[in-house]
Enzyme design. Structure first.
Site, PDB file in Angstrom:
ATOM      1  N   HIS A  74      25.166  -2.683 -26.298  1.00 10.45           N
ATOM      2  CA  HIS A  74      24.698  -2.156 -25.011  1.00 10.45           C
ATOM      3  C   HIS A  74      25.858  -1.616 -24.173  1.00 10.45           C
ATOM      4  O   HIS A  74      25.873  -1.758 -22.952  1.00 10.45           O
ATOM      5  CB  HIS A  74      23.948  -3.219 -24.203  1.00 10.45           C
ATOM      6  CG  HIS A  74      22.703  -3.731 -24.867  1.00 10.45           C
ATOM      7  ND1 HIS A  74      21.454  -3.208 -24.627  1.00 10.45           N
ATOM      8  CD2 HIS A  74      22.508  -4.726 -25.776  1.00 10.45           C
ATOM      9  CE1 HIS A  74      20.550  -3.860 -25.344  1.00 10.45           C
ATOM     10  NE2 HIS A  74      21.164  -4.789 -26.058  1.00 10.45           N
ATOM     11  N   ASN A 147      14.409  -5.724 -23.592  1.00  8.65           N
ATOM     12  CA  ASN A 147      14.518  -4.439 -24.286  1.00  8.65           C
ATOM     13  C   ASN A 147      13.244  -3.639 -24.065  1.00  8.65           C
ATOM     14  O   ASN A 147      12.257  -4.169 -23.531  1.00  8.65           O
ATOM     15  CB  ASN A 147      14.705  -4.660 -25.794  1.00  8.65           C
ATOM     16  CG  ASN A 147      16.140  -5.019 -26.158  1.00  8.65           C
ATOM     17  OD1 ASN A 147      17.085  -4.739 -25.411  1.00  8.65           O
ATOM     18  ND2 ASN A 147      16.305  -5.642 -27.311  1.00  8.65           N
ATOM     19  N   HIS A 338      22.710 -12.544 -18.129  1.00 11.56           N
ATOM     20  CA  HIS A 338      22.656 -13.713 -19.009  1.00 11.56           C
ATOM     21  C   HIS A 338      21.238 -14.288 -19.003  1.00 11.56           C
ATOM     22  O   HIS A 338      20.751 -14.675 -17.934  1.00 11.56           O
ATOM     23  CB  HIS A 338      23.636 -14.771 -18.482  1.00 11.56           C
ATOM     24  CG  HIS A 338      23.825 -15.928 -19.418  1.00 11.56           C
ATOM     25  ND1 HIS A 338      22.969 -16.218 -20.451  1.00 11.56           N
ATOM     26  CD2 HIS A 338      24.787 -16.868 -19.461  1.00 11.56           C
ATOM     27  CE1 HIS A 338      23.392 -17.283 -21.089  1.00 11.56           C
ATOM     28  NE2 HIS A 338      24.498 -17.706 -20.513  1.00 11.56           N
TER      29      HIS A 338
END
Ligand code: HDD
Length: 706
Positions: A74, A147, A338
């Site tokens: 990413h 995603n 995170h």
């Protein structure tokens, strides 16, 4: 002040103290004013540079250290600020405070990304898109790191380094860039049947989003929500764009990668600058803890989705992105997400992929952002207060006052206090677990094909055809025939016809019988064909014109498009102004050489004899039409403009053969009006055609060079 706006602005205010305007005087980092930054300090005009030139040393040292490691995956991304608001209280399911009150606007920062390419790679590659959201809630930061596809390649985090090594450029020659189309990746996949469901998504048009604003987002894993009474629900999270889900076509993505590698990034930026704020509704699929075992797949398996026919998606709120970052590096590059950043009321499940992620993200920030104080970077700071005894480390910014840096203590009255009685504290869900320590996959994770087949069955014919040709491109780049054969075998477990079509394209003998019978089930929501197609908001339309165009037609069509929320740009051979047949002047927005049909959703050609005669002689204008037609985009022409369509290679549209006699005609996304002046009706038909996004009916039957 309105408390709602106040909550939305909290993050913005916290960033304000770090913002710096360009000042009048150039200074060193120590605040000393500098009078010359073009010449180093030398002993004589032609003499050696002196070590004591502190300005030179500081300027050069800082420059030498400007780069940080890019994200290992990413790496390329773009981000925006905004806010989230829940539609109704979710108290029944979760005690998370930001999901209780529809009046509260929680600030968010969202980063969209591609996965495989380096930081400078093109946007429009075939890839998964990251969709990471940081909610700055009053109870601390909550990160939803998802995603644009609802499943993942592997079932256990321990395989992630292998997956990523295989897909990244090959280690001996660092090729190819930002592409899975190479031997290493397909070698790995061909030995990893659990990836087949995800592979179907990656080969589909979902991997080629028209815009970050027009794709879905998914939390992928099953998470756990816990309410005030301690009752748990398992939950899957979805982001849904009200603009619908739309993709580019493969040929277009290839060309965009050269002509505008920032295509998706620019689209996001421009939309926000123009006030077309991207929106995403948050949806949840909730499953009571006691119902968790009622499915024929395991909710802990991240290669599975919950079909909406089994558990409908409940829409619970909306996110609006309304502000571009001030500084790419400080915000977009330094933001640290995170999945382990959760708030009370949101907890994890035992999904082994999720568990693996819980280790990896902080670990990667330590190397990427240079130490344990990355949470103090302005973009990462929560709006909730922080107090603890974590101290020191590189680039520490907080000045902790007082003598005490340990717990328990008596010298600071026991503070900061970890108090089991504190009702606002995070409590982990007390899930009962027992078992042997064992390196083994659960049998409930072993069905790798049913949902891959479900996805295939649910696609329209056109989507299936795109998937097959994607497989030809990807596997066509593979040199090792054994890898290709293993892949055909895996496809044969998904669907026999699919495997035969894949094999044919890459020159292998097709399998003679299915490895598994197709179960025949479908889930319509998996097809992009069934997405929202009722809006042209923020779509880009090119108007092709030259001197002598019909000013009334052009202006009326432009106005109608703008009224519907689209944006219309005049494209011509040269920059500057062009003049209509009746003498009005309009500004050219783009020259042919600096743009292309690939940058627009639709094309309009107004009439005007002189303009059309000029455009007919322009290879670029003819190419514009051919290419837009081949990419199945809406095309409209009025008056003499229709002649330009006739001069192009458009085929199979019968209305071009006849004369419309002043009637608006619309066929396969081509709208024409000759001999009439009812631009209003032509605009209406054109807008409807644009809202369809693409007219696939042309693609299969007609062949147009472009
Ligand atoms: Fe990951 C970044 C999404 C599995 C390890 N991941 C990263 C980003 C997104 C995701 C959107 C970019 C965040 C940003 O914009 O800064 N990752 C996912 C999803 C996964 C997933 C949806 C599966 C459901 N990831 C995954 C696994 C691991 C990682 C299994 C390791 C065990 N991911 C990382 C990472 C990254 C990352 C190496 C690289 C940069 C970063 O974290 O901040 O830690």
């Amino acid at each position: 002040m309105n408390p709602d706006n106040n909550s939305e602005q909290k993050k913005n205010e916290s960033l304000e103290m770090f913002r710096r305007e360009t000042g009048e005087n150039l200074t060193t980092n120590q605040g000393v004013i500098i009078d010359d930054t073009n010449n180093s300090l030398k002993a004589g005009e032609r003499g050696p540079t002196l070590m004591e030139d502190f300005h030179f040393r500081e300027k050069m040292t800082h420059f030498d250290h400007e780069r940080i490691p890019e994200r290992v995956v990413h790496a390329r991304g773009s981000a925006a600020h905004g806010y989230f608001q829940v539609y109704e209280s979710m108290a029944e399911y979760t005690k998370a405070k930001f999901l209780q009150d529809p009046a509260v606007k929680t600030p968010v920062f969202v980063r969209f990304s591609t996965v495989v390419g380096f930081r400078g790679s093109a946007d429009t590659v075939r890839d998964v898109r990251g969709f990471a959201t940081k909610f700055y809630t009053e109870e601390g930061n909550y990160d939803l790191v998802g995603n644009n596809m609802p499943v993942f390649f592997i079932q256990d985090g321990i395989k992630f380094p292998d997956l990523v090594h295989s897909v990244k450029p090959e280690p001996h020659n660092e090729m190819p860039q930002a592409s899975a189309a190479h031997d290493n990746f397909w070698d790995f996949i061909s030995l990893m049947p659990e990836s087949m469901h995800m592979i179907m998504w990656v080969l589909s048009d979902r991997a080629l989003p028209r815009s970050y604003r027009m794709m879905e987002g998914f939390g992928v894993h099953t998470f756990r929500w816990i309410n005030e009474q301690g009752k748990a629900h398992l939950v899957k999270l979805h982001w849904r764009p009200p603009l619908g889900m739309h993709s580019l076509v493969w040929d277009e993505t290839q060309k965009l990668a050269g002509k505008d590698p920032d295509f998706n990034r620019r689209d996001l930026w421009d939309a926000i600058e123009m006030g077309n704020y991207p929106e995403f509704e948050l949806g949840v699929q909730l499953v009571a803890e006691e119902d968790a075992d009622k499915f024929d797949f395991d909710l802990l398996d991240p290669t599975k989705l919950i079909p909406e026919e089994l558990v409908p998606v409940k829409i619970i709120g909306k996110m609006t992105l309304n502000r571009n970052p001030d500084n790419f590096f400080a915000e977009t590059e330094q933001v640290a997400f995170h999945p382990g950043h959760v708030v009370p009321g949101i907890d994890f499940s035992n999904d082994p992929l999720l568990q693996g992620r819980l280790f990896s993200y902080t670990d990667t920030q330590l190397i990427r952002l240079g130490g344990p104080n990355f949470a103090e970077l302005p973009i990462n700071r929560p709006v909730a207060p922080t107090h603890n005894n974590q101290r020191d480390g590189y680039s520490r910014q907080t000045i902790d006052k007082g003598q005490v840096n340990y717990f328990p203590n008596s010298r600071a009255g026991g503070c900061p206090m970890a108090n089991p009685e504190n009702m606002r504290a995070y409590t982990h869900y007390a899930e009962k677990v027992e078992g042997l320590k064992i390196r083994k996959r659960s049998d409930s994770f072993k069905d790798h094909f049913s949902q891959a087949t479900l996805f295939w069955n649910s696609l329209s014919e056109v989507e299936q055809a795109h998937l097959v040709s994607a497989s030809h491109f990807e596997l066509g780049k593979v040199e090792d025939k054994q890898i290709q054969e293993r892949m055909v075998d895996l496809f044969n477990h998904v669907d026999h016809e699919l495997a035969k079509r894949v094999a044919k394209g890459i020159g292998l003998s097709p399998p003679t019988e299915p490895a598994l019978e197709n179960h025949g089930h479908r889930s319509p929501s998996l097809s992009m064909e069934n997405t929202v197609k009722n809006t042209v908001k923020s779509r880009q339309v090119a108007i092709l014109a030259a001197d002598g165009f019909d000013g009334t037609q052009l202006m009326q069509m432009k106005q109608a498009l703008q009224d519907a929320g689209a944006s219309a740009k005049i494209v011509s051979k040269f920059g500057g102004m062009i003049t209509s047949a009746s003498g009005e002047q309009v500004k050219v927005d783009k020259m042919f050489i600096a743009t292309g049909s690939i940058m627009y959703d639709a094309i309009y050609v107004p009439g005007g004899r002189e303009s059309i005669e000029t455009l007919k002689q322009e290879g670029d204008a003819i190419h514009f039409i051919n290419e837009a037609f081949r990419h199945c985009k809406a095309i409209a022409a009025t008056g003499e403009g229709v002649e330009l369509l006739k001069a192009s290679s458009i085929q199979g549209v019968s209305l071009l053969e006849s004369d419309s006699n002043g009637q608006v005609q619309s066929e396969k996304g081509v709208v024409t009006l000759t001999g009439g002046s009812d631009i209003h009706s032509a605009a209406e038909a054109f807008i409807q055609a644009i809202a369809q996004h693409r007219h696939w009916v042309r693609e299969q039957k007609e062949r147009v060079p472009a």
